[in-house]
Scaffold this active site. Structure first.
Site, PDB file in Angstrom:
ATOM      1  N   HIS A  44       3.448   9.004  -3.425  1.00  0.00           N
ATOM      2  CA  HIS A  44       2.883   8.259  -1.970  1.00  0.00           C
ATOM      3  C   HIS A  44       3.973   8.506  -0.986  1.00  0.00           C
ATOM      4  O   HIS A  44       4.927   7.474  -1.234  1.00  0.00           O
ATOM      5  CB  HIS A  44       2.467   6.566  -2.236  1.00  0.00           C
ATOM      6  CG  HIS A  44       1.902   6.067  -1.172  1.00  0.00           C
ATOM      7  ND1 HIS A  44       1.542   4.731  -1.456  1.00  0.00           N
ATOM      8  CD2 HIS A  44       1.763   6.369  -0.119  1.00  0.00           C
ATOM      9  CE1 HIS A  44       0.767   4.283  -0.520  1.00  0.00           C
ATOM     10  NE2 HIS A  44       0.786   5.288   0.542  1.00  0.00           N
TER      11      HIS A  44
ATOM     12  N   ARG B 100      -6.138   4.660  -0.110  1.00  0.00           N
ATOM     13  CA  ARG B 100      -5.651   4.015  -1.601  1.00  0.00           C
ATOM     14  C   ARG B 100      -6.366   4.838  -2.570  1.00  0.00           C
ATOM     15  O   ARG B 100      -7.724   5.168  -2.511  1.00  0.00           O
ATOM     16  CB  ARG B 100      -5.957   2.535  -1.492  1.00  0.00           C
ATOM     17  CG  ARG B 100      -5.143   1.800  -0.754  1.00  0.00           C
ATOM     18  CD  ARG B 100      -3.533   1.677  -1.264  1.00  0.00           C
ATOM     19  NE  ARG B 100      -2.676   0.760  -0.534  1.00  0.00           N
ATOM     20  CZ  ARG B 100      -1.851   1.521   0.475  1.00  0.00           C
ATOM     21  NH1 ARG B 100      -2.047   2.760   0.784  1.00  0.00           N
ATOM     22  NH2 ARG B 100      -1.020   0.548   1.345  1.00  0.00           N
TER      23      ARG B 100
ATOM     24  N   ASN C  37       3.277   3.046  10.734  1.00  0.00           N
ATOM     25  CA  ASN C  37       3.304   4.498  10.080  1.00  0.00           C
ATOM     26  C   ASN C  37       1.823   4.975  10.241  1.00  0.00           C
ATOM     27  O   ASN C  37       1.347   6.027   9.387  1.00  0.00           O
ATOM     28  CB  ASN C  37       3.693   4.588   8.617  1.00  0.00           C
ATOM     29  CG  ASN C  37       3.074   3.415   7.658  1.00  0.00           C
ATOM     30  OD1 ASN C  37       2.051   2.821   8.328  1.00  0.00           O
ATOM     31  ND2 ASN C  37       3.517   3.179   6.631  1.00  0.00           N
TER      32      ASN C  37
ATOM     33  N   GLN D 122       0.531   3.234  -9.255  1.00  0.00           N
ATOM     34  CA  GLN D 122       1.624   4.020  -8.699  1.00  0.00           C
ATOM     35  C   GLN D 122       2.975   3.398  -9.308  1.00  0.00           C
ATOM     36  O   GLN D 122       3.123   2.152  -9.243  1.00  0.00           O
ATOM     37  CB  GLN D 122       1.766   3.923  -7.336  1.00  0.00           C
ATOM     38  CG  GLN D 122       0.674   4.728  -6.400  1.00  0.00           C
ATOM     39  CD  GLN D 122       0.692   4.789  -5.152  1.00  0.00           C
ATOM     40  OE1 GLN D 122      -0.025   5.260  -4.533  1.00  0.00           O
ATOM     41  NE2 GLN D 122       1.735   4.456  -4.422  1.00  0.00           N
TER      42      GLN D 122
END
Lengths: 470, 470
Positions: free
Chosen positions: B424, B376, B238, B405
């Site tokens: 996210h 991050r 990704n 998260q």
């Protein structure tokens, strides 16, 4: 070349031209008991307007020459020559030096009188959007009424009369009051003054209409041509700004950014609600309807994203440049439309393109298409777009152009799902403002000197429309 | 190679694997009076879970083999072999054919029992985000619990036991129940299962931890290395998705998109409110902190925007590639920071980078800087970022990464001004999901066969951490 911008400056530099207000200003002045001498060309006060002193106005050297500060509540009558307010220091007013405010407070108004309009002076009217509370936030913010393209000093020191306003609609508007005797009208696409055939007929002195930006469809170009007006834009001034914005909106819609942002603001967290309709741009087919200056800049920026790129235009780009850009020519729009995951509108608004994307044309697109239109709102059939967004045929529609502008509160594009709409702003970044302000100044300078403009700037010249508007 | 995605499909193809639910499923089953035979490797039922039948479940051929439908409210006890519900048709259950629901309604649950777990079968647990109402909206939506990476059929037909859940926190979570006997754990950065030293100690059978995506900082890598686990990611799966997203957020923040969007939604129109702090990307200085796979893809995409590009990294890119990319190397981060209008964070989260951008580091940046961080959240000092956004030192902060998260409702980044935050999601577009699902399948296949993974995928191998995590 315009100066390099500084991002988000913290305080306005004092060398800046002070913010200048208008709009209701002229009216409130004329409603007061005091009336200044009527402006007469080449003789006396040619321009008068009040405003709240800008924050930095205590610095004497930030005032333009020939200015007068007075306390409006004491007396209006006696202040052409001086000021009775003990908190004002006034020196050699008629010699052109400056006066400044040294302490008196909240009721001070700032009046500006240019005394040196020369015999050949022109009356120039600029219609821009009002900055209000934002006027003092950025010294480079020249595209608003208060910034007045940063050309006031230059115009007035050359004996011209410069009026700026955002009040553009109807017979009682500020603009309407100046139509009869203005020589030059400066407008923008962001807050368009609609220059109709009626207004052109009324504007007996009008010679030149300049668009600070690109796109002159708010002007009745045929009527302008018939009246012998020159219409010109600052071609290229904000092409980069618009191309960047188009690519941003493609990404926002394809990647489904906005529902994620809304989740954050609302205190939510639902990745699936975003991810189930989020896509990469890579590998998708992007087609531009029109590959003029902006379309080509977009294609160049799209290239490293590894999309399949198509373009439709009246004229094919020369083979060498086409190869460099990497987009495939589609002669027939109806053949291109069903191939595209993303369609970007890059045509001017003309009688041929008005309402071009109606229900039938949209039905030729791929179901789930994304459309980005920073060209002009009226190229689309407003309701057809809203309907296709509502039933999901269009998966996303983004842009900054509407018809009319400002968009009314009940414009359906405000309420349709999956839109990424903003007011008309993509071509009025600070960088673009500095470029088109510089371009307008250049054309005015040439106009005063009787010189031609850069050829690509002309929209109407000697009764002829530029090719893209034919 | 993963298949090409179709944008915004209208209806799920019936050839698709059906949506599969989990979470509370196992618990409700074990709380019922009926208990299925305890799973024993290579013998009997290895996986059982109930769910609401997905919308398309009436199509018999969309069911996997070996399935059983039963009405839970009638009787749980007798349904290993058949079903008493007259509205269910059950044929040759043990022969592996399918049964289907032919009408009975709202209380039907769908139970799935794999009967053919082979002797070498592994217990594989996947922790993904739950799709809920979005599960059926896109046949390519494989990254969620319901999609289960699209590898259920393949795993189960090869005799493995596959459990998926989003329930990852605490000792009573679904994940915790399987820690002791699972062989493989699949996690994602989007809904991270924190693999602590305690969990690793408890996981006696665990051999392999796979990250479906990139970034394995939710795993205690030192503990994993000490325990002899293999940790691997789907490197590259990704990177393009994230690089595209970074460029989008740079444009959103520089061009001041969000206030314009909010005006539209609220029925307002104020061009100045947007334009006074909107800038082009062209001509600005963009620096990336880290120029690994994602950083380089970003720089490639930035190139036609005509920015000044800088990068800081531990290792300088080789001169030829550096020239091609067009970015200048900055050995000293503190020298680069004050030069940048835009700073993009592209480092992994390690013990060295945790909390790296604190108050002192932010003070070294240019006032009015824009920061994009899709790396991050914990690389930033949360409060320092919120404070600098609030006082205007940071002019815009955008990204999709947070710590922890999901981000709690009171996370200060939800409320700070000029943010462009989302949950996210940048690495979990549909395209990315298909790529990392394919990468996970490939690695599982190699694991079953005892083969090595692609070398760039390893994060922990034979007790050693990959270089970027050292």
């Amino acid at each position: 070349k315009p100066k390099q911008t500084t991002l988000h400056p913290t305080h306005r530099q004092v060398e800046q031209h002070p913010s200048t207000h208008t709009g209701s200003a002229h009216r409130s002045w004329t409603h007061s008991r005091f009336r200044p001498p009527a402006p007469r060309d080449g003789v006396e006060a040619s321009f008068i307007y009040p405003s709240r002193p800008p924050l930095h106005s205590r610095r004497a050297h930030s005032f333009p020459r020939h200015c007068l500060l007075l306390r409006r509540d004491i007396s209006m009558a006696a202040h052409v020559r001086g000021c009775r307010c003990s908190s004002l220091f006034l020196s050699s007013f008629f010699a052109g030096s400056v006066c400044f405010h040294s302490g008196c407070g909240f009721l001070v108004r700032f009046y500006y009188i240019s005394l040196h309009m020369s015999a050949g002076g022109k009356k120039i009217v600029g219609v821009f959007y009002q900055a209000g509370e934002y006027a003092d936030k950025n010294p480079d913010f020249v595209g608003c009424v208060e910034g007045a393209l940063g050309i006031r000093d230059w115009l007035e020191s050359n004996g011209h009369h410069y009026i700026v306003t955002d009040d553009k609609e109807g017979l009682n508007s500020e603009l309407e009051k100046h139509i009869e005797d203005m020589h030059v009208l400066i407008t923008t696409p962001f807050h368009p003054a609609y220059v109709t055939a009626e207004r052109i007929k009324k504007a007996k002195n009008l010679e030149l209409v300049l668009t600070a930006g690109i796109g002159s469809d708010h002007i009745d170009l045929l009527a302008a041509a018939a009246a012998g007006l020159t219409v010109a834009e600052v071609t290229g001034s904000n092409t980069v700004s618009v191309a960047e914005d188009q690519l941003m909106r493609i990404l926002i819609l394809l990647r489904n950014f906005l529902p994620g942002y809304q989740q954050v603001v609302k205190g939510e967290w639902n990745v699936a609600g975003i991810a189930h309709r989020a896509y990469d741009l890579e590998g998708k087919t992007v087609g531009t309807v029109g590959a003029g200056r902006i379309g080509r800049l977009l294609l160049q920026r799209l290239k490293p994203f590894n999309c399949n790129m198509l373009y439709h235009d009246r004229i094919r780009i020369n083979p060498e440049l086409e190869k460099e850009i990497g987009a495939k020519f589609e002669e027939d729009l109806d053949v291109m439309l069903p191939k595209c995951d993303v369609i970007v509108i890059n045509t001017p608004l003309t009688e041929k393109t008005r309402g071009m994307f109606n229900k039938e044309k949209i039905a030729k697109m791929k179901k789930g298409v994304i459309i980005v239109n920073n060209a002009r709102g009226a190229i689309m059939d407003t309701q057809a777009v809203a309907d296709a967004c509502s039933n999901g045929y269009i998966a996303g529609y983004g842009g900054d152009v509407w018809f009319p502008q400002p968009a009314p509160k009940d414009h359906p594009w405000r309420y349709m799902p999956n839109h990424a709409m903003t007011p008309h702003t993509s071509g009025t970044t600070i960088d673009a403002q500095l470029r088109y302000a510089s371009g307008v100044k250049d054309m005015l300078d040439r106009y005063f000197k009787g010189e031609d403009f850069p050829v690509e700037n002309y929209i109407v010249k000697e009764g002829e429309l530029a090719s893209q508007y034919k």
